[in-house]
Design a protein around this motif. Structure first.
Motif, PDB file in Angstrom:
ATOM      1  N   GLN A   1      13.985  69.745  54.756  1.00  0.00           N
ATOM      2  CA  GLN A   1      14.252  70.692  55.833  1.00  0.00           C
ATOM      3  C   GLN A   1      15.501  70.334  56.608  1.00  0.00           C
ATOM      4  O   GLN A   1      16.066  71.168  57.326  1.00  0.00           O
ATOM      5  N   ASN A   2      15.939  69.076  56.500  1.00  0.00           N
ATOM      6  CA  ASN A   2      17.091  68.625  57.275  1.00  0.00           C
ATOM      7  C   ASN A   2      18.300  68.298  56.414  1.00  0.00           C
ATOM      8  O   ASN A   2      19.289  67.768  56.908  1.00  0.00           O
TER       9      ASN A   2
ATOM     10  N   TRP B   1      21.263  63.612  55.823  1.00  0.00           N
ATOM     11  CA  TRP B   1      20.377  64.591  56.461  1.00  0.00           C
ATOM     12  C   TRP B   1      20.662  64.575  57.947  1.00  0.00           C
ATOM     13  O   TRP B   1      21.281  63.655  58.470  1.00  0.00           O
TER      14      TRP B   1
ATOM     15  N   ILE C   1       9.212  66.568  52.966  1.00  0.00           N
ATOM     16  CA  ILE C   1       9.364  67.826  53.698  1.00  0.00           C
ATOM     17  C   ILE C   1      10.414  67.680  54.800  1.00  0.00           C
ATOM     18  O   ILE C   1      11.303  68.521  54.955  1.00  0.00           O
ATOM     19  N   MET C   2      10.332  66.600  55.575  1.00  0.00           N
ATOM     20  CA  MET C   2      11.301  66.378  56.647  1.00  0.00           C
ATOM     21  C   MET C   2      12.720  66.275  56.083  1.00  0.00           C
ATOM     22  O   MET C   2      13.666  66.814  56.652  1.00  0.00           O
TER      23      MET C   2
ATOM     24  N   LEU D   1       9.066  72.532  61.427  1.00  0.00           N
ATOM     25  CA  LEU D   1      10.267  71.729  61.629  1.00  0.00           C
ATOM     26  C   LEU D   1      11.475  72.599  61.947  1.00  0.00           C
ATOM     27  O   LEU D   1      11.703  73.626  61.313  1.00  0.00           O
ATOM     28  N   ARG D   2      12.241  72.165  62.926  1.00  0.00           N
ATOM     29  CA  ARG D   2      13.496  72.840  63.271  1.00  0.00           C
ATOM     30  C   ARG D   2      14.646  71.965  62.795  1.00  0.00           C
ATOM     31  O   ARG D   2      14.781  70.814  63.212  1.00  0.00           O
ATOM     32  N   LYS D   3      15.456  72.519  61.913  1.00  0.00           N
ATOM     33  CA  LYS D   3      16.525  71.747  61.292  1.00  0.00           C
ATOM     34  C   LYS D   3      17.461  71.154  62.330  1.00  0.00           C
ATOM     35  O   LYS D   3      17.852  71.823  63.288  1.00  0.00           O
TER      36      LYS D   3
ATOM     37  N   LYS E   1       6.187  72.247  57.067  1.00  0.00           N
ATOM     38  CA  LYS E   1       7.451  72.879  56.673  1.00  0.00           C
ATOM     39  C   LYS E   1       7.778  74.095  57.523  1.00  0.00           C
ATOM     40  O   LYS E   1       8.951  74.478  57.656  1.00  0.00           O
ATOM     41  N   ASP E   2       6.759  74.718  58.096  1.00  0.00           N
ATOM     42  CA  ASP E   2       6.978  75.915  58.915  1.00  0.00           C
ATOM     43  C   ASP E   2       7.251  75.570  60.375  1.00  0.00           C
ATOM     44  O   ASP E   2       7.597  76.462  61.160  1.00  0.00           O
TER      45      ASP E   2
END
Length: 232
Positions: free
Chosen positions: A230-231, A71, A226-227, A175-177, A172-173
């Motif tokens: 998203q990554n 990730w 979630i983290m 977080l910036r990948k 989830k909305d």
């Protein structure tokens, strides 16, 4: 495939005592057998056992196999440990299987457990990376006072999950990948309102993990998942 944790394998071609006992006494491996090792720092190793005795297991490295990160970003979870340690240990195992980088235990105003022995958790993390075939061992920090922790510098995104009323976006909305991320999870009695306010003043964004009411260890695992997703 059996994986053995050998953090010093680059400088010492020998399994740690506990890993050696498992290899020789339990699995009955012998000289000439091939094994897989991990240093917990991003590499697997293919090795051959050269000496197998009751207390020692020496190896010869055959191949170094660097592993790319699974990730992006540095994923840090900070949670208040549960009163029942079984629940905290369950979280540590499952979160490691999913994947994250760092774990800190928080001493909060409403914490029901203010002392934690990290030695047991450390062993669980090691066991979980071996079981889930991961080459990186999460960093484990000692219990830290909440106010001191939130004042520490962190270059990435910072979030605090709490149950108080108010408009809170889903994690989830937010977080910036690819960016480092830190999520705070409170004790069973939640963070105090004062703690939430102090966290906001220190750059933490309040977030929601969904509509369901979650136990501490479940909330921490949901945040971890979630983290990671998203990554990934």
């Amino acid at each position: 495939m059996h994986v053995f944790y050998t953090p010093d394998i680059q400088t010492r071609c020998e399994l740690p005592e506990e890993e050696a006992a498992h290899a020789v006494r339990v699995l009955r491996l012998q000289a000439g057998d091939e094994v897989t090792l991990t240093d917990g720092k991003g590499c697997f190793y293919r090795a051959e056992i050269t000496t197998a005795s009751n207390k020692r297991c020496l190896v010869r490295l055959l191949e170094t196999i660097p592993q790319p990160p699974l990730w992006s970003g540095h994923l840090h979870l900070a949670m208040a440990p549960t009163k029942n340690m079984d629940r905290t240990e369950w979280f540590a195992e499952k979160a490691t299987e999913i994947g994250f980088d760092e774990l800190t235990f928080l001493n909060c105003r409403f914490s029901e457990r203010r002392v934690i022995k990290t030695e047991r958790i450390a062993k669980i993390l090691v066991s979980a990376i071996k079981q889930s075939l991961k080459a990186r061992l999460p960093r484990l920090n000692e219990m830290t006072d909440f106010n001191r922790f939130i004042a520490q510098p962190f270059a990435g995104q910072k979030f605090i999950a709490h149950c108080y009323e108010g408009e809170k976006p889903l994690l989830k909305d937010c977080l910036r990948k690819g960016e480092d991320a830190l999520v705070l999870i409170g004790p069973e009695g939640d963070f105090s309102e004062e703690e939430v306010q102090k966290a906001i003043e220190n750059g933490f964004q309040p977030i929601s993990l969904g509509r369901s009411r979650l136990r501490t260890e479940t909330a921490a695992l949901v945040a971890c998942h979630i983290m990671n997703l998203q990554n990934s």
